[in-house]
Design a protein around this motif. Structure first.
Motif, PDB file in Angstrom:
ATOM      1  N   LEU A 115       0.826  -1.203   0.000  1.00  7.33           N
ATOM      2  CA  LEU A 115       0.000   0.000   0.000  1.00  7.33           C
ATOM      3  C   LEU A 115       0.862   1.256   0.000  1.00  7.33           C
ATOM      4  CD1 LEU A 115      -2.950   0.886   0.073  1.00  7.33           C
ATOM      5  CD2 LEU A 115      -2.839   0.833   2.578  1.00  7.33           C
ATOM      6  N   ALA A 118       2.240   1.868  -3.465  1.00  5.06           N
ATOM      7  CA  ALA A 118       1.219   2.413  -4.364  1.00  5.06           C
ATOM      8  C   ALA A 118       1.066   3.911  -4.141  1.00  5.06           C
ATOM      9  CB  ALA A 118      -0.113   1.705  -4.133  1.00  5.06           C
ATOM     10  N   LEU A 119       1.037   4.325  -2.884  1.00  4.17           N
ATOM     11  CA  LEU A 119       0.928   5.752  -2.565  1.00  4.17           C
ATOM     12  C   LEU A 119       2.197   6.502  -2.945  1.00  4.17           C
ATOM     13  CD1 LEU A 119      -0.886   5.570   0.892  1.00  4.17           C
ATOM     14  CD2 LEU A 119      -1.856   6.220  -1.313  1.00  4.17           C
ATOM     15  N   ILE A 122       1.863   7.463  -6.496  1.00  4.95           N
ATOM     16  CA  ILE A 122       0.874   8.533  -6.658  1.00  4.95           C
ATOM     17  C   ILE A 122       1.465   9.880  -6.235  1.00  4.95           C
ATOM     18  CG2 ILE A 122      -1.347   9.416  -5.821  1.00  4.95           C
ATOM     19  CD1 ILE A 122      -2.260   6.489  -5.561  1.00  4.95           C
ATOM     20  N   MET A 180      -7.083  -5.483 -13.611  1.00  2.71           N
ATOM     21  CA  MET A 180      -5.808  -4.779 -13.457  1.00  2.71           C
ATOM     22  C   MET A 180      -4.646  -5.659 -13.888  1.00  2.71           C
ATOM     23  SD  MET A 180      -6.439  -2.855  -9.806  1.00  2.71           S
ATOM     24  CE  MET A 180      -4.810  -2.134  -9.780  1.00  2.71           C
ATOM     25  N   THR A 315       1.561   2.443  -9.836  1.00  3.56           N
ATOM     26  CA  THR A 315       0.378   2.601  -8.982  1.00  3.56           C
ATOM     27  C   THR A 315      -0.556   1.407  -9.146  1.00  3.56           C
ATOM     28  OG1 THR A 315       0.502   5.021  -9.171  1.00  3.56           O
ATOM     29  CG2 THR A 315      -1.588   4.077  -8.435  1.00  3.56           C
ATOM     30  N   GLY A 316      -0.833   1.058 -10.407  1.00  2.00           N
ATOM     31  CA  GLY A 316      -1.708  -0.083 -10.667  1.00  2.00           C
ATOM     32  C   GLY A 316      -1.146  -1.383 -10.137  1.00  2.00           C
ATOM     33  N   PHE A 318       1.041  -1.969  -7.611  1.00  2.32           N
ATOM     34  CA  PHE A 318       1.040  -2.113  -6.156  1.00  2.32           C
ATOM     35  C   PHE A 318      -0.378  -2.084  -5.578  1.00  2.32           C
ATOM     36  CE2 PHE A 318       5.544  -0.894  -6.670  1.00  2.32           C
ATOM     37  CZ  PHE A 318       6.109  -1.953  -5.978  1.00  2.32           C
ATOM     38  N   LEU A 319      -1.311  -1.436  -6.255  1.00  3.41           N
ATOM     39  CA  LEU A 319      -2.706  -1.549  -5.842  1.00  3.41           C
ATOM     40  C   LEU A 319      -3.218  -2.971  -6.082  1.00  3.41           C
ATOM     41  CD1 LEU A 319      -4.327   1.802  -7.052  1.00  3.41           C
ATOM     42  CD2 LEU A 319      -3.923   1.069  -4.692  1.00  3.41           C
ATOM     43  N   LEU A 320      -2.773  -3.579  -7.170  1.00  2.00           N
ATOM     44  CA  LEU A 320      -3.105  -4.980  -7.458  1.00  2.00           C
ATOM     45  C   LEU A 320      -2.633  -5.880  -6.321  1.00  2.00           C
ATOM     46  CD1 LEU A 320      -3.824  -7.367  -9.471  1.00  2.00           C
ATOM     47  CD2 LEU A 320      -1.474  -7.162 -10.276  1.00  2.00           C
ATOM     48  N   SER A 322      -1.990  -4.966  -3.267  1.00  2.00           N
ATOM     49  CA  SER A 322      -2.720  -4.614  -2.053  1.00  2.00           C
ATOM     50  C   SER A 322      -4.088  -5.299  -2.022  1.00  2.00           C
ATOM     51  CB  SER A 322      -2.898  -3.092  -1.960  1.00  2.00           C
ATOM     52  OG  SER A 322      -1.652  -2.438  -1.900  1.00  2.00           O
ATOM     53  N   ILE A 323      -4.778  -5.337  -3.165  1.00  2.00           N
ATOM     54  CA  ILE A 323      -6.078  -6.012  -3.238  1.00  2.00           C
ATOM     55  C   ILE A 323      -5.919  -7.510  -2.990  1.00  2.00           C
ATOM     56  CG2 ILE A 323      -7.954  -6.662  -4.809  1.00  2.00           C
ATOM     57  CD1 ILE A 323      -7.600  -3.906  -6.134  1.00  2.00           C
TER      58      ILE A 323
END
Length: 445
Positions: A115, A118-119, A122, A180, A315-316, A318-320, A322-323
């Motif tokens: 997370l 990902a931030l 951003i 994603m 971003t995509g 690390f969000l992947l 995280s999910i």
């Protein structure tokens, strides 16, 4: 007074929730790392074989026990072992519950890293360079911030219950994860050097498939990637109505989990060769220069070298992750929560608070003594507790549990010879295979 038991309201909700429990960092991080270090296509071939021979039956055994009992893992194993020792079954269930807490304690730390990264991408995009640097740099302070955040995210979903929380969010998050992942694959495969990675990944060198280390690694990966042995799949199985084509549901879960692992390899391994083409040192001989660097150094450097589009991809990515981590943590959190709600008659809200507080305590302990405890927790869970718990499930289904067990009750097997064969496979073959995995993984570690 017993509380009304929540449940999944649809088969697709159950499949997506159970697949989400299985699909985590082990698939998207662990599988590609193992494949890259063990011959690419050869590893993939062996992984698929042992998934069918061992991991799928293990998953079936765990879900079957929960589904037939319609209870949490502690009570389910206690009931299944009544003919021999109910206390033995309950004690093994409690060990699994402790394993779930152990997994959550280190898993939430790693998920917090995802997370934060990902931030970091951003904030880099919007020009907050100092904040981005802090977010992408490993530190105790960052762990102290993001680990509780991730624990709270999981608790917020568990608090809402099985249908309104776990099922609802799984049916939302899993399609997002898949979209994603496919989008990132399409982008990476268009980069210079990617096709060499695809060839390495998909074209097996059959001379390597008899390598003992490769076989053991693939067997361990197939077993652990399905999150078997800590009770998460058992408690999910208990929330599904009895005998609802359980075999087909387990096949669907295994296929989805294996498919995501395959796609993760199709993303990560070509990305490594893209990074290598761009001048980064990725391999030392045929081994990655550092497994941990795969996610947190090699790929971020690759993304940064791509400019603005690279930061969007980061971003995509690390969000992947995280999910994937979130869908896995909620299943492990549900194990102790279900036990407290059903066996101790506390409310779901209170149980969620107690479990989250316990996980937070052990996570903070790991952060405080990271070098000593973090690796030890992972080794104890993955090389000892999970294999032994799953071996016990096979013994329960094949040897200890008699009444109401379709795989052993002769009267329930009449007219269904395949059920007899499947029962014998779980009873005789699977314990031997799993013992081989356990012994060899223990030796290698």
């Amino acid at each position: 007074m017993a509380q009304l038991r929540d449940s999944f309201h649809s088969r697709i909700g159950f499949v997506l929730a159970a697949a989400g429990a299985a699909i985590g960092l082990g698939n998207i991080w662990g599988f590609p790392t193992n494949a890259a270090n063990n011959g690419g296509g050869a590893f993939l071939f062996v992984y698929l074989v042992v998934t069918v021979l061992l991991a799928l039956p293990a998953l079936y055994a765990e879900i079957y026990i929960g589904n037939q009992s319609q209870k949490n893992p502690v009570s389910a194993l206690g009931d299944a072992c009544k003919g021999v020792s109910e206390q033995l079954g309950r004690k093994v269930g409690v060990i699994g519950l402790c394993g779930a807490i152990m997994m959550l304690s280190f898993y939430t730390i790693v998920a917090g890293w995802m997370l934060a990264h990902a931030l970091a991408a951003i904030t880099q995009l919007i020009g907050l360079t100092d904040i981005s640097t802090w977010l992408s740099s490993s530190s105790t302070e960052r762990n102290l911030v993001f680990t509780p955040i991730f624990i709270l995210l999981g608790a917020a979903i568990i608090f809402q219950g099985v249908n309104a929380g776990i099922e609802k969010w799984s049916t939302r998050l899993m399609p997002v994860l898949l979209i994603m992942l496919i989008g990132l694959i399409i982008y990476i495969l268009q980069q210079p050097g990617a096709m060499k990675g695809v060839e390495t990944y998909l074209v097996p060198d059959f001379s390597r498939i008899t390598d003992p280390k490769l076989v053991v690694s693939a067997m361990g990966q197939a077993f652990f990637s399905l999150s078997i042995g800590v009770g998460g799949m058992m408690v999910y199985g208990s929330y599904m109505a009895k005998d609802k084509n359980l075999g087909k549901l387990v096949l669907s879960i295994t296929a989805l989990d294996t498919g995501i692992a395959f796609l993760a390899g199709l993303l990560i391994i070509p990305a490594l060769f893209v990074a290598q083409h761009a001048g980064q040192q990725v391999f030392n001989g045929d081994q990655l220069i550092g497994e941990g660097q795969l996610i947190f150094h090699i790929l971020p450097e690759l993304f940064n070298s791509m400019g603005t589009i690279g930061l969007i991809v980061a971003t995509g990515f690390f969000l992947l992750l995280s999910i994937a981590a979130l869908t896995s943590t909620i299943s492990s959190t549900e194990v102790p929560v279900a036990y407290l709600v059903e066996d101790k008659n506390v409310t779901r809200k209170t149980a969620t608070i107690w479990v989250s507080a316990t996980v937070l305590f052990f996570s903070m302990l790991l952060i405080a003594f990271f070098d000593v405890l973090f690796g030890a927790f992972i080794r104890i869970l993955t090389t000892i507790m999970q294999p032994l718990s799953c071996l016990f499930y096979f013994i329960v289904v094949g040897w200890l549990w008699k009444r109401g067990n379709k795989l052993r009750d002769v009267s329930l097997q009449e007219g269904r010879p395949w059920l007899v064969q499947w029962g014998n496979y779980l009873r005789f073959v699977c314990p031997v295979l799993l013992t081989v995995v356990f012994v060899n993984v223990a030796i290698l570690n």
